[in-house]
Design an enzyme around this catalytic site. Structure first.
Site, PDB file in Angstrom:
ATOM      1  N   LYS A  68      20.718   4.866  -0.412  1.00 32.62           N
ATOM      2  CA  LYS A  68      20.959   3.449  -0.737  1.00 32.62           C
ATOM      3  C   LYS A  68      20.107   3.055  -1.940  1.00 32.62           C
ATOM      4  O   LYS A  68      18.880   2.982  -1.833  1.00 32.62           O
ATOM      5  CB  LYS A  68      20.601   2.531   0.437  1.00 32.62           C
ATOM      6  N   PRO A  69      20.740   2.806  -3.089  1.00 34.11           N
ATOM      7  CA  PRO A  69      19.958   2.327  -4.237  1.00 34.11           C
ATOM      8  C   PRO A  69      19.546   0.871  -4.010  1.00 34.11           C
ATOM      9  O   PRO A  69      20.079   0.206  -3.132  1.00 34.11           O
ATOM     10  CB  PRO A  69      20.937   2.429  -5.406  1.00 34.11           C
ATOM     11  N   ASN A  88      13.394   0.414 -10.659  1.00 33.13           N
ATOM     12  CA  ASN A  88      12.832   0.626 -12.001  1.00 33.13           C
ATOM     13  C   ASN A  88      13.293   1.930 -12.653  1.00 33.13           C
ATOM     14  O   ASN A  88      13.439   2.000 -13.862  1.00 33.13           O
ATOM     15  CB  ASN A  88      11.301   0.539 -11.967  1.00 33.13           C
ATOM     16  N   ASP A 145      22.017  -1.787 -16.521  1.00 31.38           N
ATOM     17  CA  ASP A 145      21.727  -2.154 -15.143  1.00 31.38           C
ATOM     18  C   ASP A 145      20.256  -2.544 -14.942  1.00 31.38           C
ATOM     19  O   ASP A 145      19.940  -3.433 -14.152  1.00 31.38           O
ATOM     20  CB  ASP A 145      22.061  -0.960 -14.230  1.00 31.38           C
ATOM     21  N   ALA A 179      14.074   2.245  -5.362  1.00 32.18           N
ATOM     22  CA  ALA A 179      13.664   1.021  -6.048  1.00 32.18           C
ATOM     23  C   ALA A 179      14.488   0.908  -7.338  1.00 32.18           C
ATOM     24  O   ALA A 179      15.261   1.806  -7.678  1.00 32.18           O
ATOM     25  CB  ALA A 179      12.168   1.067  -6.351  1.00 32.18           C
ATOM     26  N   CYS A 201       5.300   2.071 -11.058  1.00 29.92           N
ATOM     27  CA  CYS A 201       4.394   2.051  -9.900  1.00 29.92           C
ATOM     28  C   CYS A 201       2.994   2.562 -10.234  1.00 29.92           C
ATOM     29  O   CYS A 201       2.006   2.040  -9.740  1.00 29.92           O
ATOM     30  CB  CYS A 201       5.001   2.909  -8.799  1.00 29.92           C
ATOM     31  N   GLU A 258       6.870   6.474  -1.314  1.00 27.72           N
ATOM     32  CA  GLU A 258       6.347   6.326  -2.678  1.00 27.72           C
ATOM     33  C   GLU A 258       6.241   4.833  -2.935  1.00 27.72           C
ATOM     34  O   GLU A 258       7.249   4.167  -3.177  1.00 27.72           O
ATOM     35  CB  GLU A 258       7.302   6.968  -3.692  1.00 27.72           C
ATOM     36  N   VAL A 315       4.615  -1.554  -0.907  1.00 32.04           N
ATOM     37  CA  VAL A 315       3.803  -1.235   0.277  1.00 32.04           C
ATOM     38  C   VAL A 315       4.341  -1.998   1.489  1.00 32.04           C
ATOM     39  O   VAL A 315       4.427  -1.446   2.597  1.00 32.04           O
ATOM     40  CB  VAL A 315       2.318  -1.587   0.014  1.00 32.04           C
ATOM     41  N   GLU A 339       6.509  13.998  -3.835  1.00 28.91           N
ATOM     42  CA  GLU A 339       7.801  14.353  -4.429  1.00 28.91           C
ATOM     43  C   GLU A 339       7.529  15.296  -5.595  1.00 28.91           C
ATOM     44  O   GLU A 339       6.431  15.308  -6.162  1.00 28.91           O
ATOM     45  CB  GLU A 339       8.532  13.090  -4.886  1.00 28.91           C
ATOM     46  N   LYS A 353      -4.200   6.713   0.114  1.00 29.72           N
ATOM     47  CA  LYS A 353      -4.352   5.368   0.690  1.00 29.72           C
ATOM     48  C   LYS A 353      -2.984   4.681   0.938  1.00 29.72           C
ATOM     49  O   LYS A 353      -2.003   5.354   1.222  1.00 29.72           O
ATOM     50  CB  LYS A 353      -5.252   4.521  -0.205  1.00 29.72           C
ATOM     51  N   GLU A 384      -0.635  -5.836  -7.246  1.00 34.95           N
ATOM     52  CA  GLU A 384       0.362  -5.230  -8.138  1.00 34.95           C
ATOM     53  C   GLU A 384       1.258  -6.325  -8.705  1.00 34.95           C
ATOM     54  O   GLU A 384       1.849  -7.098  -7.954  1.00 34.95           O
ATOM     55  CB  GLU A 384       1.217  -4.220  -7.370  1.00 34.95           C
TER      56      GLU A 384
END
Ligand code: NAP
Length: 487
Positions: A174-175, A151, A93, A149, A282, A248, A228, A461, A454, A384
């Site tokens: 919700k993935p 990853n 996946d 997210a 991240c 996150e 963000v 978590e 920031k 990023e």
């Protein structure tokens, strides 16, 4: 070629159809072929999922902590039993190497075990006020919304589901639509481990489904892992109802190598901090600051090792770099590489698609990529990229590198490689980042709080800190004396 049957939603303890009649295609990052169609939740499905979680909350929140802990522990054991199977699914996946996906599954089990062990110890305080006293109760929040997210789908889900359920909440998750598969399996595992129907519901779909979930009037808390930009949208959406949120978000973390570091270890750290998970992490240390005196030696060691990274079939246990998540994401990363070159950075290595045999010739693979001659103002150094792109920057002294490392709106992670104990602690004390590593990067076991300074996020978590974000404190004052007459 791998394919799965159409994927559906998970509500009230079972797989069920979405009522929208809409689907989206889930694409294999490694081959570009369709893995399966996935049903999209309608707003009626969101209502149904939240109502089911609200119903389950009544009993689940009343259980003793140890009883909830047993369910999480059972689920963790089932995850462990299914490690190979789940790792394969996650690898298909996400496009990440199966060896890394295995660590994700084990990591998810460890998170559930951690919160299973912690939950009986969650309690309030007794506050002595002389004759009278007060006490606090740690109460759950209610129905939580989790949005993931792509990853680390299973890990991200477990970082939210573990503490939420441990604290007595229920959840609708919700993935990301790019990685819809493993969370459904996690929901089935939790049900089989004894989680009552509705304890965890999984809905599928794009961002708008996440938006309607977090805006639902019965949702008491939202936790997002994402960019963000999405974090700001979520924060705005929740402002009206003033509900708690954990965010996150993204980063552009510094990784600082001082001249007194163990260089071999420093290069290993820099490579892992940029190329593990195809660079889609991240907290990656994508701004690699190298002190002048070791610059040439660093580059020489990096170049001698980077050529040996094995890119290709994610299901091959020898593979060290798999495919980026999607065609669109790969294009975005390639655009950043072009911008880097146009702005004057020197492309030292990579920057192109590797040549792979069918069926991987249509996958979204990219070479590990390294830029030197970077400056702090370049786009590739400020934004990023979320791909395997390392920007190397030189520095001369400690104060200078701290100021430059902090010169960003992001504040997720930071790494320092040095063998000087005092320097290590002096420097991390000044870095504006939620998580700092000394002589390592990105390591994030369940026991330690993970979160940001920031714009990279809000809340924490993992660790005991997560408990603060899935409970609310009720203070109870108890009068033991008599009230004086009034007036
Ligand atoms: P994203 O585009 O922000 O999406 C994250 C999730 O939010 C997805 O499930 C997305 O749905 C959903 N979403 C989009 N718009 C929404 C809205 N208005 N309301 C509610 N939900 C919405 O991020 P991504 O591309 O999936 O992930 C990459 C980003 O995540 C990077 O910036 C990375 O740094 C960050 N990240 C942070 C951490 C951390 O722990 N700090 C960990 C991993 C990743 P769809 O994608 O399905 O449309």
């Amino acid at each position: 070629m791998h394919s799965f049957k159409e994927q559906r939603l998970y509500i009230d303890g079972e797989i069920c159809d979405a009522s929208s009649g809409e689907t989206f295609a889930n694409i294999s990052p490694a081959t570009g072929h369709k893995l399966c169609d996935v049903q999209i939740a309608s707003s009626a499905d969101v209502d149904r999922a939240v109502a089911s979680a609200k119903n389950a909350f009544t009993d689940w929140s009343q259980l003793a902590g140890a009883q909830r802990g047993r369910v999480l522990w059972q689920a963790a054991q089932r995850l462990r039993e299914q490690t190979d199977d789940l790792a394969r699914l996650e690898s298909l996946d996400t496009g990440k190497p199966v060896t890394e996906a295995r660590l994700d599954v084990v990591g998810a089990a460890e998170v559930l075990e951690y919160f299973a062990g912690l939950v009986p110890a969650i309690h309030g305080q007794h506050i002595n006020l002389g004759q009278s006293f007060a006490y606090t109760r740690r109460e759950p929040l209610g129905v939580c919304a989790g949005i993931g997210a792509w990853n680390f789908p299973l890990l991200i889900a477990s970082w939210k589901i573990g503490p939420a359920l441990a604290c007595g909440n229920t959840l609708v998750f919700k993935p990301s639509e790019l990685t819809p598969l493993s969370t459904l399996r996690l929901a089935e595992i939790l049900t089989s481990a004894g989680l009552p129907p509705g304890g965890l519901n999984v809905i599928q779909g794009p961002g708008r489904v996440g938006d309607s979930l977090i805006r639902h009037p019965s949702v008491a808390k939202a936790s997002l892992t994402g960019s963000v930009a999405t974090g700001k949208k979520v924060l705005n959406a929740l402002a009206d109802r003033v509900i708690p949120v954990t965010l996150e978000l993204g980063g552009k973390s510094p990784l600082i190598l001082f001249k007194d570091c163990n260089l071999r270890q420093g290069v290993t750290g820099a490579m892992l901090a940029n190329f593990y998970c195809q660079g889609e992490i991240c907290s990656n240390g994508t701004r690699v600051f190298v002190e002048d005196e070791i610059f040439d030696a660093f580059i020489a060691d990096l170049l001698s090792r980077i050529r040996h990274l094995r890119i290709g079939n994610p299901l091959d246990p020898q593979t060290q770099m798999g495919a980026l998540i999607s065609h669109a994401h790969k294009e975005k990363v390639l655009k950043y590489i072009e911008t880097g070159k146009n702005e004057g950075a020197h492309l030292l290595y990579g920057g192109q698609s590797p040549l792979l045999d069918a069926p991987f010739d249509f996958g979204f693979f990219l070479q590990p990529t390294v830029f030197t001659d970077c400056t702090d103002t370049m786009t590739i150094v400020r934004e990023e990229i979320f791909g395997p792109v390392m920007s190397i920057l030189r520095f001369k002294d400690e104060d200078e590198v701290i100021a430059r490392a902090n010169n960003t709106d992001f504040g997720l992670g930071a790494g320092v490689f040095t063998q000087n104990l005092q320097r290590a602690h002096r420097v991390v004390a000044q870095l504006q980042a939620g998580i700092c590593w000394i002589n390592n990067h990105n390591y994030a076991p369940a026991e330690i709080p993970f979160g940001a300074y920031k714009q990279s996020g809000l809340g924490r978590e993992n660790g005991t800190a997560a408990i603060d974000h899935y409970t609310q404190i009720k203070t109870v004052y108890v009068e033991m004396g008599e009230l004086a007459d009034y007036p």
